[in-house]
Write a protein that holds these residues in place. Structure first.
Motif, PDB file in Angstrom:
ATOM      1  N   THR A 150       0.966   7.119  10.517  1.00  0.00           N
ATOM      2  CA  THR A 150       0.480   5.764  10.853  1.00  0.00           C
ATOM      3  C   THR A 150       1.529   4.959  11.629  1.00  0.00           C
ATOM      4  OG1 THR A 150      -0.976   5.812   8.943  1.00  0.00           O
ATOM      5  CG2 THR A 150      -0.649   3.690   9.970  1.00  0.00           C
ATOM      6  N   VAL A 182       3.752  -7.502   9.551  1.00  0.00           N
ATOM      7  CA  VAL A 182       3.353  -8.100   8.271  1.00  0.00           C
ATOM      8  C   VAL A 182       2.831  -7.000   7.351  1.00  0.00           C
ATOM      9  CG1 VAL A 182       2.065  -9.961   7.153  1.00  0.00           C
ATOM     10  CG2 VAL A 182       2.677 -10.165   9.568  1.00  0.00           C
ATOM     11  N   ASN A 183       3.703  -6.436   6.554  1.00  0.00           N
ATOM     12  CA  ASN A 183       3.470  -5.311   5.637  1.00  0.00           C
ATOM     13  C   ASN A 183       4.822  -4.610   5.539  1.00  0.00           C
ATOM     14  OD1 ASN A 183       3.236  -2.387   5.010  1.00  0.00           O
ATOM     15  ND2 ASN A 183       1.034  -2.720   4.978  1.00  0.00           N
ATOM     16  N   ARG A 184       5.280  -4.334   4.330  1.00  0.00           N
ATOM     17  CA  ARG A 184       6.506  -3.543   4.199  1.00  0.00           C
ATOM     18  C   ARG A 184       6.314  -2.427   3.178  1.00  0.00           C
ATOM     19  NH1 ARG A 184      10.661  -6.810   2.237  1.00  0.00           N
ATOM     20  NH2 ARG A 184      10.537  -8.112   4.104  1.00  0.00           N
ATOM     21  N   SER A 185       5.152  -1.801   3.209  1.00  0.00           N
ATOM     22  CA  SER A 185       4.942  -0.672   2.297  1.00  0.00           C
ATOM     23  C   SER A 185       5.774   0.510   2.781  1.00  0.00           C
ATOM     24  CB  SER A 185       3.463  -0.296   2.240  1.00  0.00           C
ATOM     25  OG  SER A 185       3.057   0.317   3.439  1.00  0.00           O
ATOM     26  N   ASP A 207       6.885  -9.349   3.991  1.00  0.00           N
ATOM     27  CA  ASP A 207       5.980  -8.995   2.892  1.00  0.00           C
ATOM     28  C   ASP A 207       5.746 -10.237   2.032  1.00  0.00           C
ATOM     29  OD1 ASP A 207       8.041  -9.168   1.028  1.00  0.00           O
ATOM     30  OD2 ASP A 207       7.865  -7.096   0.336  1.00  0.00           O
ATOM     31  N   ILE A 208       5.007 -10.062   0.912  1.00  0.00           N
ATOM     32  CA  ILE A 208       4.666 -11.274   0.148  1.00  0.00           C
ATOM     33  C   ILE A 208       5.899 -11.967  -0.432  1.00  0.00           C
ATOM     34  CG2 ILE A 208       2.267 -11.456  -0.642  1.00  0.00           C
ATOM     35  CD1 ILE A 208       2.845  -9.374  -2.720  1.00  0.00           C
ATOM     36  N   GLY A 251      -0.840  -5.512   8.594  1.00  0.00           N
ATOM     37  CA  GLY A 251      -1.380  -4.448   7.740  1.00  0.00           C
ATOM     38  C   GLY A 251      -1.563  -4.955   6.329  1.00  0.00           C
ATOM     39  N   VAL A 252      -2.240  -6.080   6.192  1.00  0.00           N
ATOM     40  CA  VAL A 252      -2.421  -6.673   4.862  1.00  0.00           C
ATOM     41  C   VAL A 252      -3.755  -6.187   4.280  1.00  0.00           C
ATOM     42  CG1 VAL A 252      -2.673  -8.830   3.570  1.00  0.00           C
ATOM     43  CG2 VAL A 252      -1.050  -8.699   5.471  1.00  0.00           C
ATOM     44  N   PRO A 253      -3.705  -5.589   3.079  1.00  0.00           N
ATOM     45  CA  PRO A 253      -4.972  -5.178   2.460  1.00  0.00           C
ATOM     46  C   PRO A 253      -5.703  -6.419   1.926  1.00  0.00           C
ATOM     47  CG  PRO A 253      -3.090  -4.612   1.046  1.00  0.00           C
ATOM     48  CD  PRO A 253      -2.518  -5.274   2.256  1.00  0.00           C
ATOM     49  N   TYR A 257      -7.332 -12.183   3.758  1.00  0.00           N
ATOM     50  CA  TYR A 257      -6.169 -12.541   4.578  1.00  0.00           C
ATOM     51  C   TYR A 257      -6.519 -12.666   6.058  1.00  0.00           C
ATOM     52  CZ  TYR A 257      -1.606 -12.410   6.781  1.00  0.00           C
ATOM     53  OH  TYR A 257      -0.504 -12.712   7.540  1.00  0.00           O
ATOM     54  N   PHE A 273      -3.366  -2.756  11.717  1.00  0.00           N
ATOM     55  CA  PHE A 273      -3.616  -1.407  11.184  1.00  0.00           C
ATOM     56  C   PHE A 273      -4.289  -1.435   9.819  1.00  0.00           C
ATOM     57  CE2 PHE A 273       0.883  -2.100   9.885  1.00  0.00           C
ATOM     58  CZ  PHE A 273       0.798  -1.852   8.523  1.00  0.00           C
ATOM     59  N   SER A 274      -4.471  -2.634   9.247  1.00  0.00           N
ATOM     60  CA  SER A 274      -5.186  -2.729   7.969  1.00  0.00           C
ATOM     61  C   SER A 274      -6.637  -2.298   8.162  1.00  0.00           C
ATOM     62  CB  SER A 274      -5.147  -4.168   7.468  1.00  0.00           C
ATOM     63  OG  SER A 274      -6.017  -4.321   6.364  1.00  0.00           O
ATOM     64  N   SER A 275      -7.238  -1.792   7.091  1.00  0.00           N
ATOM     65  CA  SER A 275      -8.665  -1.457   7.192  1.00  0.00           C
ATOM     66  C   SER A 275      -9.514  -2.733   7.209  1.00  0.00           C
ATOM     67  CB  SER A 275      -9.075  -0.532   6.050  1.00  0.00           C
ATOM     68  OG  SER A 275      -8.610  -1.053   4.824  1.00  0.00           O
ATOM     69  N   THR A 294      -6.409   0.994  14.148  1.00  0.00           N
ATOM     70  CA  THR A 294      -5.546   2.062  14.672  1.00  0.00           C
ATOM     71  C   THR A 294      -5.907   3.467  14.168  1.00  0.00           C
ATOM     72  OG1 THR A 294      -3.981   1.792  12.857  1.00  0.00           O
ATOM     73  CG2 THR A 294      -3.584   0.453  14.800  1.00  0.00           C
ATOM     74  N   THR A 298      -4.179   7.374  14.561  1.00  0.00           N
ATOM     75  CA  THR A 298      -3.490   8.020  13.427  1.00  0.00           C
ATOM     76  C   THR A 298      -3.940   9.472  13.286  1.00  0.00           C
ATOM     77  OG1 THR A 298      -3.343   5.914  12.278  1.00  0.00           O
ATOM     78  CG2 THR A 298      -3.038   7.883  10.946  1.00  0.00           C
TER      79      THR A 298
HETATM   80  P1  NAD Z   1       0.237  -1.716   0.292  1.00  0.00           P
HETATM   81  O1  NAD Z   1      -0.597  -2.486  -0.647  1.00  0.00           O
HETATM   82  O2  NAD Z   1       1.130  -0.641  -0.190  1.00  0.00           O
HETATM   83  O3  NAD Z   1       1.205  -2.749   1.088  1.00  0.00           O
HETATM   84  C1  NAD Z   1       0.762  -4.002   1.520  1.00  0.00           C
HETATM   85  C2  NAD Z   1       1.925  -4.768   2.155  1.00  0.00           C
HETATM   86  O4  NAD Z   1       1.451  -6.011   2.665  1.00  0.00           O
HETATM   87  C3  NAD Z   1       3.044  -5.094   1.165  1.00  0.00           C
HETATM   88  O5  NAD Z   1       4.281  -4.989   1.827  1.00  0.00           O
HETATM   89  C4  NAD Z   1       2.745  -6.561   0.805  1.00  0.00           C
HETATM   90  O6  NAD Z   1       3.890  -7.259   0.383  1.00  0.00           O
HETATM   91  C5  NAD Z   1       2.230  -7.086   2.120  1.00  0.00           C
HETATM   92  N1  NAD Z   1       1.383  -8.263   1.965  1.00  0.00           N
HETATM   93  C6  NAD Z   1       0.271  -8.391   1.196  1.00  0.00           C
HETATM   94  N2  NAD Z   1      -0.237  -9.635   1.309  1.00  0.00           N
HETATM   95  C7  NAD Z   1       0.565 -10.299   2.157  1.00  0.00           C
HETATM   96  C8  NAD Z   1       0.560 -11.628   2.681  1.00  0.00           C
HETATM   97  N3  NAD Z   1      -0.369 -12.503   2.331  1.00  0.00           N
HETATM   98  N4  NAD Z   1       1.529 -11.971   3.551  1.00  0.00           N
HETATM   99  C9  NAD Z   1       2.487 -11.083   3.904  1.00  0.00           C
HETATM  100  N5  NAD Z   1       2.535  -9.829   3.453  1.00  0.00           N
HETATM  101  C10 NAD Z   1       1.586  -9.439   2.590  1.00  0.00           C
HETATM  102  O7  NAD Z   1      -0.762  -1.170   1.418  1.00  0.00           O
HETATM  103  P2  NAD Z   1      -0.573  -0.009   2.539  1.00  0.00           P
HETATM  104  O8  NAD Z   1      -0.682   1.333   1.949  1.00  0.00           O
HETATM  105  O9  NAD Z   1       0.602  -0.329   3.396  1.00  0.00           O
HETATM  106  O10 NAD Z   1      -1.891  -0.263   3.385  1.00  0.00           O
HETATM  107  C11 NAD Z   1      -2.116  -1.509   3.991  1.00  0.00           C
HETATM  108  C12 NAD Z   1      -3.393  -1.476   4.798  1.00  0.00           C
HETATM  109  O11 NAD Z   1      -3.260  -0.540   5.847  1.00  0.00           O
HETATM  110  C13 NAD Z   1      -4.629  -1.060   4.016  1.00  0.00           C
HETATM  111  O12 NAD Z   1      -5.728  -1.806   4.481  1.00  0.00           O
HETATM  112  C14 NAD Z   1      -4.790   0.387   4.369  1.00  0.00           C
HETATM  113  O13 NAD Z   1      -6.134   0.797   4.295  1.00  0.00           O
HETATM  114  C15 NAD Z   1      -4.308   0.386   5.795  1.00  0.00           C
HETATM  115  N6  NAD Z   1      -3.809   1.680   6.256  1.00  0.00           N
HETATM  116  C16 NAD Z   1      -4.205   2.064   7.481  1.00  0.00           C
HETATM  117  C17 NAD Z   1      -3.793   3.260   8.001  1.00  0.00           C
HETATM  118  C18 NAD Z   1      -4.241   3.630   9.381  1.00  0.00           C
HETATM  119  O14 NAD Z   1      -4.051   4.750   9.806  1.00  0.00           O
HETATM  120  N7  NAD Z   1      -4.826   2.714  10.122  1.00  0.00           N
HETATM  121  C19 NAD Z   1      -2.955   4.085   7.262  1.00  0.00           C
HETATM  122  C20 NAD Z   1      -2.515   3.674   6.012  1.00  0.00           C
HETATM  123  C21 NAD Z   1      -2.948   2.444   5.539  1.00  0.00           C
END
Ligand code: NAD
Length: 319
Positions: A150, A182-185, A207-208, A251-253, A257, A273-275, A294, A298
């Motif tokens: 990804t 915006v996402n640090r997973s 991240d949050i 990428g915020v789930p 949001y 890239f979030s769903s 995206t 991927t």
């Molecule tokens: P996760 O829950 O592990 O991580 C979410 C991240 O977003 C964390 O870092 C969290 O702190 C941050 N976050 C949440 N709310 C926030 C806010 N209000 N402000 C700032 N940051 C915030 O999720 P993940 O596994 O990283 O997946 C995230 C999304 O990406 C999901 O929708 C998932 O379906 C999608 N995803 C897409 C692909 C792709 O190929 N397109 C691949 C993997 C995941």
């Protein structure tokens, strides 16, 4: 009114990889007459995972690969099933649809997948190479390391959008660019911030809890990125980071949001890239280029990774 920018779909971007991928599959016909085999493990009842699996299957088969979905009724047997696939020479690539247990056991299961069959690039060795900006697995620099698919897809999207400047030396092609992620997973956001910073960008990783800056420093003096803590998450700090950001990646789930459109610099590039749709329609009044999802890129990267694994295996056998 006429919007100044354009929306670019992942399907258009992934098309540019079809020829490269199908060409390589053809060139491997001597050792893989029926095409390389990808095995997907599904051990949950998640409809989203089911969708992603059927989508992967379609893409695989359309490009000359074989795909086999293995459903595991009792998730306690998943580990054994992975080990069987690791040992089976007819299997070239393995992927697992997560969550399975939804806790740290999932990270353990991912590491059970043999490094040589890890198409998603989630093995610890690949991660460590990526974080340390090491591109090869061997000293002879013949076996390319695999990148998590990804984050790699987002890099390839940025190349397609010409954010990477190919007049600059390879490895510095994002020099001068400012990006917000915006996402640090550990699956996407942190590796992505590291990859972009390793290529020369200044990246604000959000991240949050807090906001960090990933950078190779002034004049790109470091060979790999360093991380600075900028402070606790706040709207003011986020807004400040976005003020001159050339690229904003979300990428915020969760469907609630929405990234605030008024933080986006006029003409910035926006990628989600979030769903879920993290940008609302108004993004089109600000962004020069907007990529709403995206996933298709991927999958292309997953298949590209798989071909690289097959090639690496062949190179090792010929040594
Ligand atoms: P996760 O829950 O592990 O991580 C979410 C991240 O977003 C964390 O870092 C969290 O702190 C941050 N976050 C949440 N709310 C926030 C806010 N209000 N402000 C700032 N940051 C915030 O999720 P993940 O596994 O990283 O997946 C995230 C999304 O990406 C999901 O929708 C998932 O379906 C999608 N995803 C897409 C692909 C792709 O190929 N397109 C691949 C993997 C995941």
């Amino acid at each position: 009114t006429e919007k100044p920018g354009r929306t670019i779909l992942a399907s258009s971007i992934s098309k540019t990889y079809v020829q490269e991928i199908t060409g390589k599959v053809e060139s491997l016909r001597n050792i893989r007459p029926d095409g390389p085999l990808l095995v997907g493990f599904l051990a949950n009842n998640d409809p989203a995972a089911e969708m992603y699996a059927s989508w992967t299957q379609k893409t695989c088969e359309s490009m000359g690969f074989r795909y086999e979905l293995r459903r595991i009724e009792d998730r306690d047997f998943l580990e054994e099933a992975i080990i069987d696939a690791n040992q089976d020479d007819s299997v070239d690539g393995i992927m697992i649809y997560f969550p399975v247990f939804g806790n740290a056991q999932d990270q353990y299961l991912q590491q059970v997948v043999s490094r040589e069959k890890d198409v998603e690039g989630l093995n610890h060795v690949y991660y460590q190479n990526m974080y340390h900006n090491i591109r090869y697995l061997d000293d002879q620099k013949q076996l390319k390391s695999i990148l998590p698919c990804t984050p790699l897809a987002v890099v390839k999207i940025l190349e397609y959008l010409k954010v990477y400047n190919n007049l600059l030396p390879e490895g510095n092609r994002l020099y001068g660019k400012k990006c917000v992620v915006v996402n640090r997973s550990e699956i996407v956001g942190r590796p992505l911030a590291a990859l972009l910073a390793n290529d020369g960008a200044d990246v604000f990783s959000v991240d949050i809890n807090n906001i960090q800056k990933f950078t190779r420093g002034q004049g790109l003096k470091f060979t790999k990125h360093h991380v600075e803590d900028l402070g606790a998450y706040s709207e003011e700090l986020l807004k400040e980071c976005c003020k001159d950001a050339d690229v904003i990646i979300t990428g915020v789930p969760g469907e609630k949001y929405k990234f605030p459109t008024d933080y986006i610099k006029e003409g910035a590039i926006c990628i989600n890239f979030s769903s879920e749709k993290n940008f609302d329609e108004s993004v089109k009044s600000k962004a020069s280029l907007y990529v709403p999802s995206t996933g298709k890129v991927t999958i292309s990267m997953l298949l590209r990774n798989m071909l690289r694994l097959v090639e690496n295996k062949q190179k090792l056998q010929n040594r």
